[in-house]
Design an enzyme around this catalytic site. Sequence first.
Site, PDB file in Angstrom:
ATOM      1  N   ASP A 275       0.823  -1.212   0.000  1.00 55.01           N
ATOM      2  CA  ASP A 275       0.000   0.000   0.000  1.00 55.01           C
ATOM      3  C   ASP A 275       0.857   1.262   0.000  1.00 55.01           C
ATOM      4  O   ASP A 275       0.372   2.341   0.351  1.00 55.01           O
ATOM      5  CB  ASP A 275      -0.912   0.012   1.232  1.00 55.01           C
ATOM      6  CG  ASP A 275      -2.315  -0.483   0.912  1.00 55.01           C
ATOM      7  OD1 ASP A 275      -2.542  -0.890  -0.233  1.00 55.01           O
ATOM      8  OD2 ASP A 275      -3.180  -0.461   1.808  1.00 55.01           O
ATOM      9  N   ASP A 334       3.146  -9.302   9.252  1.00 50.52           N
ATOM     10  CA  ASP A 334       3.433  -7.894   8.993  1.00 50.52           C
ATOM     11  C   ASP A 334       4.835  -7.749   8.403  1.00 50.52           C
ATOM     12  O   ASP A 334       5.641  -8.680   8.426  1.00 50.52           O
ATOM     13  CB  ASP A 334       3.316  -7.086  10.281  1.00 50.52           C
ATOM     14  CG  ASP A 334       1.861  -6.813  10.647  1.00 50.52           C
ATOM     15  OD1 ASP A 334       0.979  -7.089   9.804  1.00 50.52           O
ATOM     16  OD2 ASP A 334       1.600  -6.332  11.763  1.00 50.52           O
ATOM     17  N   ASP A 336       7.572  -6.403   9.259  1.00 50.75           N
ATOM     18  CA  ASP A 336       8.784  -6.553  10.067  1.00 50.75           C
ATOM     19  C   ASP A 336       8.882  -7.928  10.728  1.00 50.75           C
ATOM     20  O   ASP A 336       9.737  -8.134  11.590  1.00 50.75           O
ATOM     21  CB  ASP A 336       8.836  -5.469  11.145  1.00 50.75           C
ATOM     22  CG  ASP A 336       7.639  -5.538  12.084  1.00 50.75           C
ATOM     23  OD1 ASP A 336       6.524  -5.736  11.582  1.00 50.75           O
ATOM     24  OD2 ASP A 336       7.813  -5.385  13.302  1.00 50.75           O
ATOM     25  N   ASP A 428      -7.850  -6.787  13.524  1.00 44.94           N
ATOM     26  CA  ASP A 428      -7.514  -8.116  14.027  1.00 44.94           C
ATOM     27  C   ASP A 428      -8.416  -8.525  15.187  1.00 44.94           C
ATOM     28  O   ASP A 428      -8.915  -9.652  15.239  1.00 44.94           O
ATOM     29  CB  ASP A 428      -6.042  -8.164  14.447  1.00 44.94           C
ATOM     30  CG  ASP A 428      -5.623  -6.942  15.250  1.00 44.94           C
ATOM     31  OD1 ASP A 428      -6.503  -6.142  15.623  1.00 44.94           O
ATOM     32  OD2 ASP A 428      -4.415  -6.782  15.506  1.00 44.94           O
TER      33      ASP A 428
END
Length: 704
Positions: A275, A334, A336, A428
Site C-alpha cells: 500500500d 506484517d 517486520d 484483528d
Amino acid sequence: MAPWTGLWGARAGAGAYRGTPVVVKMENPNWSISEISPEDAEDEDFLVSGAARRKGGRGKNAKQITWVLLLKAHRAAGCLASLASAAVTLGAAARRRVADGRTDADAGAPGPARESPVLRSRFYAFIRAFLLLSLLLLAVELAARFHGWDLAASALALPIIGVESLYASWLRLRAAYLAPLLQFLTDACVVLFLIQSADRLIQCLGSFYITVKRIKPRLRSPALPDAEDPDAGYYPMVLVQIPMCNEKEVYQQSIAAVCNLDWPRSNFLVQVLDDSDDPTTQSLIREEVAKWQQTGARILYRHRVLRDGYKAGNLKSAMACSYVKDYEFVAIFDADFQPNTDFLKRTVPHFKDNDELGLVQARWSFVNKDENLLTRLQNINLCFHFEVEQQVNGVFLNFFGFNGTAGVWRIKALEESGGWMERTTVEDMDIAVRAHLHGWKFIFLNDVECQCELPESYEAYRKQQHRWHSGPMQLFRLCIPDIIKSKISVWKKFNLIFLFFLLRKLILPFYSFTLFCIILPMTMFVPEAELPDWVVCYIPALMSLLNILPSPKSFPFIIPYLLFENTMSVTKFNAMISGLFQLGSAYEWVVTKKSGRSSEGDLISLAAAAAPPRELRQQQKTGSAPSLEALMVLKEEQASPKKEGKKQKKHNRIYKKELALSLLLLTAAARSLLTKQGIHFYFLLFQGISFLLVGLDLIGEQVE
C-alpha cells in the site's frame, strides 16, 4: 618463582641455591603471591603464624587491607564518574530539546485521519487547569506556613479579619465539600484497582498452573510425513500474505523469510500487499518480488491505488482474488516479521481433524529488545501479554484477541465471520470477536516464535499505543449488540463484555490515569481525603512483580517499569476516551516506524535472496554457509539501494501533556513535605521525574 629445593630439587648443602620462599594462595583462579624475606622464613614464628593462619583462616596484613580499600574506593569513584557523565549527558539532551522547540503539537502525523487542533488541546487544557490549581494551592499553603497560621485553629475560628478569614473559609469548604467528593472518587478507583489486580492475579495463577502441569495444545492426529516420501505428509494449500505500507527498511528480510518457509512450493502462494504511496519504495519492493520469482518462488506483487480501509482494506482486497478459493488456510505476517522456516509445519498441522479450529496464533520475539530502555520496558509488557494473557485465555477459553500477524486462519472461518472490515483501527480484534461469536475456537502456541521489531522511539510507540487503545473502544460500541444477541453461553458473553472489553480495555487505563495522576496529587492539597499506602506502593509493586515474572532477566527494571506504565496511562486514557466517544483521533492510523534491525536468522534469509535456495541448503549441509561477518556485509550491500532519494529527517520532541503532568506531580510532592507524607512524597517525586523524562523524549531513541 624460585627453584624447588625439596626432595626432587637440587642437592642440599652449603652451596645449594637459597631462593625466596613463597606462599601461593589458590582460593580463587586469580593467584595472589606474597613474598617472604629469607630472614622471616628462618624465624620459627613464621611457621607458627603459618599454622595459625591455616587453622584460623586466611590472614590479612595492613598493606593488603589498604589495597582492598583503595580498590573499592576506585570502583566507587568510577561509579560516581559514570553517574555524573550520565547526568551531564541527560542535561545536555534536555537543553537541546528545549532549545529545539519541537512539540507533539507540530508533529505531523501522516495519513488523512489527523486529530483536529481543538480535540487535541482539550485533554491538555484539562491537565493544565489542574496544574495551575495545584500551583495556586501550593502557594496558599506556603503562605499559611510562612505566617505561622494554626491550621486547626483557623478552621474552627469565629470571625477573623483579613486573609486569615479567607484561609479559614477555604479550610471549611475543603473539609465540608471537596474532601467527601474526592474521597468518593478515591474509593471508587480503589475498588476498580482491586478488581483489576484480582484479575491479573488469577491470570498469573492460571499461567503457573499451565507451566506446572505442562499443558500445551496437542495435535488431534500426527501429521508426520512419510519417511520414504517427505512430500506425502499433511501439506494443505496455504496462502501467505505480507501487508506493508512504506516500509522499505524491512521489506527484504520479511519477503526472504516467507519465501524460505519449509513447505512444498506448489502448495503455498505469497502475496506481497503493498500500500506504499512512495514510488521509490514501490519499485524496490516490486524488484525484490521479481528477484524471488526468478528463483522459482510462487510470489505475487499487489498494489492498491486507493488506500481505503488501511490494513483491513488491503487484506479484504487480497482475499477477493479469484485464486483464493483454491486455498484452505491463510498465514499473515506484517512487514517486520520474519518467521522461522518451520513455522507452517508447526502451526498448520493443528487444523488437521479439528474442524472447529479457526485460528492458530504464535507468539512474538524481538530482535531489538535490548536496544534501549524503551524497548526493554516494551519487552516486559509483551512477554506478559503472550506468556500469561494469550496462553491462559487460549487454554481455558479457546478465545483471545488475534494479534494481527504471526497467525494462521482457516479461510472458511474468515468468510463465515464476515471477512475483514474497515470499521475500526483494530481489524484483528474485530475479526477475532466475530469468529468467536460464530463458534470458532482458537489455539495459542507459546513455543512457536516469530521474530519482529519493537518501536525504538517514543513517538512511534506512543502512536502505536494510541491505536491499540482507541480501537477496542470503537469495536466495543459496534459489537455490543451482536454479543448480546449471539447464541454463545452466558459465561462467554460475560467474559467478552466485562473481562475482555470493560476491565482490560476501559477500566485499566481509566483508573491508572485517574488514581495515580489526578486523585493522588489532589489528596496532597486536600489532606482530609486519604489514599492508603498499600494502594500507592505495595499492590502496584506486587502487580509489577507479577508482570515481570515472564521475563526474569528484566527484574532490575521493575521500578522503571512501574513508573513508565503510570506515565503511559495519559496516552492510553486519551486514546480510550477518543475511541469511546468517537473523537477525531480515534480513526488515526499511523504505520509504526521500523529501523530494520536484523538477527542472524534474518541475515541468513538475506543470503538466500542472493543465492538460489538449493545452493544455500547445500552450503548449510556441507558446513560452508557464509559467516556472520559476510552476512553483515551482504546486508549493507543490499541496503544501499534504499538510500536513494531524500531521507525523511527524524526529531525528538517535547510532549506537552506529559510535561504538564510532571510539573503537577512534582508540585504535589513539594506539598506532601508540608504534611510529612513520606511514601506519597517519594512516589510523587519519582513519578514526576518519570513524566519529565518522557515529556522531554529522553527515554527512547535519541536523534543527534
